[in-house]
Design an enzyme around this catalytic site. Sequence first.
Site, PDB file in Angstrom:
ATOM      1  N   SER A   1       9.138   7.860   3.486  1.00 51.55           N
ATOM      2  CA  SER A   1       8.837   8.009   2.055  1.00 51.55           C
ATOM      3  C   SER A   1       7.847   9.146   1.837  1.00 51.55           C
ATOM      4  O   SER A   1       7.186   9.593   2.780  1.00 51.55           O
ATOM      5  CB  SER A   1       8.205   6.695   1.562  1.00 51.55           C
TER       6      SER A   1
ATOM      7  N   TYR B   1       2.502  -0.327   0.663  1.00 53.69           N
ATOM      8  CA  TYR B   1       3.719   0.466   0.896  1.00 53.69           C
ATOM      9  C   TYR B   1       3.374   1.744   1.652  1.00 53.69           C
ATOM     10  O   TYR B   1       4.049   2.113   2.617  1.00 53.69           O
ATOM     11  CB  TYR B   1       4.350   0.791  -0.458  1.00 53.69           C
TER      12      TYR B   1
END
Length: 266
Positions: A147, A160
Amino acid sequence: MDMMKQFSLEGKVALITGAAYGIGFAIAEAYAACGAKIAFNCRGEKHMEEALKAYAEKGIDAHGYYCDVTNEEDVVKMVADIEKELGTIDILVNNAGIIKRIPMIEMEAKDFRQVIDIDLTAPFIVSKAVIPGMIKKGHGKIINICSMMSELGRETVSAYAAAKGGLKMLTRNICSEYGEYNIQCNGIGPGYIATPQTAPLRERQPDGSRHPFDQFIVAKTPAARWGTTDDLMGPAVFLASDASNFVNGHVLYVDGGILAYIGKQP
Ligand code: NAP
Ligand code: GCO
């Protein structure tokens, strides 16, 4: 050199986790188009039914398995079932993932742990179950879906970002530990992609205007748009194919240039 063959996945067995929809579904579709046999997992019956129907509508004979990727027993059984039904897994995409957007000091430890469990521990569990078969077969491709948050932080995504930063390093470690067995482990770092996971960030405001975060991301992306799952198909095929046999431990950012750009002046 037959360059088209370099990108072929003919006869390969690919497991894409969490591929009932979203990015995983698009990657599975791309692999099927390049000749791979598709295995995917999800947790719920509704998503499974909808996914199998969606794959069939695209002419893809996808094999669906119920499996929560955080449950090691489930994962070991799923891998054994796939190996029995389709053959040893050649390509693993650790795609399943969640996000919880909560300011860190308001986040409960159980929520932090759940994100780490699904986004980081599960890729460890699934890779650990699949690597022995790849070693026996003499080759393997593992692709971890990282990501922007493998490189950057932002408000409310502490768990996250920690997970995706860790996933980048797990990618490098699998590369280091199993490269000698002709296993290549790389990451894909998508930018901001229009999927159910980012739907809250793109919701129209009550007055019909675009979400402030939507406007921010478009200003922060040189391509001046959100990514689509189609944008990830080619990079995913490259990292799953013989074309990337000497690429290892790399995270390929497919972000329209976000990481290179300071952002448009407001
Ligand atoms: P999504 O639309 O929310 O899909 C996530 C998938 O993961 C679903 O199929 C979900 O299936 C599955 N999943 C979640 N937890 C699971 C578990 N414990 N066991 C098995 N399956 C599980 O997300 P997405 O946008 O496609 O993202 C896919 C991956 O790309 C994620 O790792 C995400 O972090 C990453 N990513 C997304 C973006 C983006 O902008 N969208 C950008 C960078 C990276 P269920 O139906 O079982 O919940
Ligand atoms: C967020 C988004 C991002 C994307 C993606 C960006 O809330 O910031 O969900 O984290 O999902 O990971 O690469």
